[in-house]
Design a protein around this motif. Structure first.
Motif, PDB file in Angstrom:
ATOM      1  N   LYS A 135       0.747  -0.964  -0.058  1.00 50.09           N
ATOM      2  CA  LYS A 135      -0.341   0.278  -0.025  1.00 50.09           C
ATOM      3  C   LYS A 135       0.880   1.359   0.080  1.00 50.09           C
ATOM      4  CE  LYS A 135      -4.034  -2.153   2.154  1.00 50.09           C
ATOM      5  NZ  LYS A 135      -4.764  -1.665   3.293  1.00 50.09           N
ATOM      6  N   ARG A 173       2.608   1.524  -3.694  1.00 55.18           N
ATOM      7  CA  ARG A 173       1.519   2.685  -4.453  1.00 55.18           C
ATOM      8  C   ARG A 173       1.622   3.378  -4.184  1.00 55.18           C
ATOM      9  NH1 ARG A 173      -0.812  -2.751  -4.709  1.00 55.18           N
ATOM     10  NH2 ARG A 173      -1.983  -1.616  -2.616  1.00 55.18           N
ATOM     11  N   LEU A 174       1.518   4.379  -3.449  1.00 53.92           N
ATOM     12  CA  LEU A 174       1.585   5.687  -3.112  1.00 53.92           C
ATOM     13  C   LEU A 174       2.862   6.661  -3.210  1.00 53.92           C
ATOM     14  CD1 LEU A 174      -0.099   5.845   0.562  1.00 53.92           C
ATOM     15  CD2 LEU A 174      -1.288   6.401  -1.329  1.00 53.92           C
ATOM     16  N   LEU A 187       2.107   8.813  -6.022  1.00 50.26           N
ATOM     17  CA  LEU A 187       1.286  10.717  -5.974  1.00 50.26           C
ATOM     18  C   LEU A 187       1.528  11.634  -4.628  1.00 50.26           C
ATOM     19  CD1 LEU A 187      -2.159   8.303  -4.681  1.00 50.26           C
ATOM     20  CD2 LEU A 187      -1.984  10.584  -7.388  1.00 50.26           C
ATOM     21  N   GLU A 233      -6.634   5.323   3.609  1.00 53.04           N
ATOM     22  CA  GLU A 233      -5.628   4.566   2.251  1.00 53.04           C
ATOM     23  C   GLU A 233      -4.334   3.918   3.218  1.00 53.04           C
ATOM     24  OE1 GLU A 233      -6.143   3.286  -0.259  1.00 53.04           O
ATOM     25  OE2 GLU A 233      -8.045   4.801  -0.394  1.00 53.04           O
ATOM     26  N   CYS A 235      -0.948   9.771 -12.141  1.00 62.57           N
ATOM     27  CA  CYS A 235      -1.049   8.679 -11.074  1.00 62.57           C
ATOM     28  C   CYS A 235      -2.254   8.276  -9.866  1.00 62.57           C
ATOM     29  CB  CYS A 235       0.267   9.716 -10.014  1.00 62.57           C
ATOM     30  SG  CYS A 235       1.647   9.779 -10.379  1.00 62.57           S
ATOM     31  N   TYR A 242      -3.703   4.471  -9.173  1.00 63.07           N
ATOM     32  CA  TYR A 242      -3.845   4.124  -8.385  1.00 63.07           C
ATOM     33  C   TYR A 242      -4.686   4.016  -7.701  1.00 63.07           C
ATOM     34  CZ  TYR A 242      -3.654   4.282  -3.101  1.00 63.07           C
ATOM     35  OH  TYR A 242      -3.318   3.575  -1.599  1.00 63.07           O
ATOM     36  N   GLN A 269      -5.648   0.479 -10.102  1.00 68.41           N
ATOM     37  CA  GLN A 269      -4.735  -1.196  -9.339  1.00 68.41           C
ATOM     38  C   GLN A 269      -5.866  -1.569  -7.929  1.00 68.41           C
ATOM     39  OE1 GLN A 269      -2.305  -2.679 -10.206  1.00 68.41           O
ATOM     40  NE2 GLN A 269      -2.508  -4.295  -8.229  1.00 68.41           N
ATOM     41  N   SER A 270      -5.658  -0.161  -7.422  1.00 62.14           N
ATOM     42  CA  SER A 270      -6.898  -0.564  -5.484  1.00 62.14           C
ATOM     43  C   SER A 270      -8.165  -1.379  -6.238  1.00 62.14           C
ATOM     44  CB  SER A 270      -7.281   0.739  -5.580  1.00 62.14           C
ATOM     45  OG  SER A 270      -6.051   1.528  -4.637  1.00 62.14           O
TER      46      SER A 270
END
Length: 514
Positions: A273, A276-277, A280, A427, A495, A499, A502-503
């Motif tokens: 997680k 993936r951030l 951003l 998140e 981005c 995101y 993918q989520s």
């Protein structure tokens, strides 16, 4: 009858527990302490550029750079203080210590302002006759700054946490965005995933992993829970950290031998997680750079403009940034009470956190454009009067024009800063909820640090930023920020879309597995 009596006893116990921890009775004391510290600290920081220029004979651009570095330190320090309180000391000891340190800092600042020998000889009408500050002068000043940063680090976030700890009801705690008490660093579990994945990089998981058991934590009796359900397929190289191998099993208690060799699926997913951030996060940092440069150079512009409000009052140049905070307060009220309810009434939904962040980024671009246009008007007046070689000349233009770009900046911050806090809180992994609320402070810190690097690069590569702001090409710096802001906005949109996609995929995989 017995049920009623039991219910009454539960209510009494609950009331006793809340009373024991303080509850809302402590709210005015904690809030008052927070407001008092914030007011004193913000007063120092907002006027620091002017203080360096007028009292310590520091050149204008250098003063802005020093202020940005200090701004970065005060932004990063609360994150460090929060981790220290979470992992080692708890909130109250850290807040108490930092409050004393903050008072000592303000005492040193007061001494530096009142004792003439602690400051250099004031400049005359010509810059060439300015005597630079000595090392002793700066030693006292920077000692006060160091104590200020230390005080901010321990108090700014932890005092809110301490307030949340006064409540037992989740509803009350949510008001303060409550954090965990001292119980060890939550980052250690993430480091364990990395080390376990490196040690097990040759495990069968990388080649498919069918029929492989994965560690899913422990049950109440201490037995290891394993399952063929694998972690998500994104960043698969981390999945092997949760694969159970014969070496991980102890024949005596059927538990994992070492947390740095075997991690749970939950730990692996938590790290994913955060990874993936990262894209951003990088888009957010540029906005902080832009805000840092704009805030510092706006003070320099205000010093050369007419700041009079009537015949008897002049606005302090360092206070010009208060307009940003005022706009944020007004905008948040309008958004929460009017715009968002209207959106929900007409569309049955409100803007998502990512949409709010994106809108804030867009308005930040408008703010730098407005700053460029105001600076063009200011510098044209300087050229018309042939005063480009007079750094102390006051431009016959009202400093109120600076409020326009600052108001747009405040409107942008009211959108993207709360949006970021809410987004990362939603998140982030459960164990890192506390750190999530401090991420915005981290972005601000990085933005201030990197803004000094950007300004240094501009000074080395161009002639836009001499020490004389009246002879500068500051307009070009604002236009540069505008162009890069447009590119960054496109990068953010990409981005955000990736995101969300993918989520959505991961959620479908988890639903199918369950």
């Amino acid at each position: 009858m017995e049920d009623k009596k039991a219910s009454q006893e539960d209510n009494a116990n609950e009331a006793q527990m809340v009373h024991k921890q303080g509850g809302w009775i402590t709210f005015p004391f904690i809030t008052g302490s927070m407001l008092g510290l914030s007011l004193a600290i913000s007063g120092v920081l907002s006027n620091f550029i002017v203080y360096l220029i007028e009292e310590y004979n520091v050149k204008s651009i250098d003063a802005a750079q020093i202020s940005n570095i200090i701004g970065g330190c005060t932004g990063l320090a609360p994150v460090v203080g929060a981790v220290a309180a979470d992992a080692y000391f708890g909130c109250f000891p850290v807040v108490a210590f930092s409050s004393v340190v903050s008072v000592l800092s303000l005492i040193l600042f007061t001494l530096s302002a009142t004792i003439r020998s602690l400051r250099p000889v004031p400049c005359t009408s010509t810059v060439a006759l300015c005597k630079p500050s000595s090392t002793d002068n700066f030693a006292i000043l920077y000692a006060a700054v160091a104590l200020l940063v230390l005080g901010v680090g321990g108090s700014q976030v932890n005092i809110v946490t301490m307030g949340a700890n006064q409540f037992d009801k989740v509803k009350d705690q949510d008001i303060f965005f409550n954090w965990p008490v001292a119980q060890g660093s939550p980052f250690s579990s993430l480091a364990q995933v990395v080390m376990a994945a490196i040690r097990k990089r040759k495990v069968v998981e990388l080649s498919g992993g069918e029929g492989v058991d994965h560690y899913h934590g422990r049950s109440g009796d201490g037995a290891k829970l394993s399952s063929h359900v694998a972690p998500s397929q994104s960043f698969r190289f981390l999945n092997c950290a949760a694969v159970i191998t014969p070496e991980d099993i102890d024949s005596h208690n059927n538990s994992n031998n070492n947390p740095w060799k075997l991690c749970s699926v939950e730990q692996v997913e938590d790290l994913k997680k955060l990874i993936r951030l990262i894209p951003l996060w990088t888009s957010t940092i540029f906005v902080s750079i832009s805000v840092g440069i704009q805030s510092s150079f706006t003070v320099l512009q205000a010093l050369t403009m007419n700041r009079s409000l009537g015949p008897h009052f002049t606005i302090p140049a360092g206070s010009i940034g208060v307009s940003v905070l005022a706009t944020v307060v007004v905008t948040l009220t309008i958004l929460d009470r009017l715009i968002f309810p209207l959106c929900h009434n007409f569309t049955l939904r409100t803007p998502t956190t990512l949409q709010r962040i994106g809108a804030g980024f867009a308005f930040n671009i408008v703010a730098t454009m407005a700053s460029a246009l105001v600076e063009r008007t200011r510098i044209n007046i300087v050229w018309e009067h042939h005063k480009e070689k007079s750094p102390m000349w006051i431009v016959p233009m009202s400093a109120m024009w600076l409020l326009l770009p600052l108001a747009v900046t405040g409107f942008a911050e009211a959108l993207h800063f709360p949006g970021q806090v809410a987004f990362y809180y939603q998140e982030f992994p459960k164990k890192l909820k506390s750190t999530a609320t401090g991420m915005v402070a981290l972005f601000i810190a990085l933005g201030f640090y990197l803004s000094t690097a950007v300004v240094d690069l501009v000074r080395k590569a161009t002639d836009w930023l001499p020490d004389n702001i009246n002879g500068s090409k500051l307009e070009n710096v604002y236009w540069m920020l505008t162009v890069v802001g447009v590119v960054n906005f496109g990068y953010y949109l990409m981005c955000a879309r990736l995101y969300v996609s993918q989520s959505t995929v991961d959620e479908k995989v988890e639903a199918g597995a369950s």
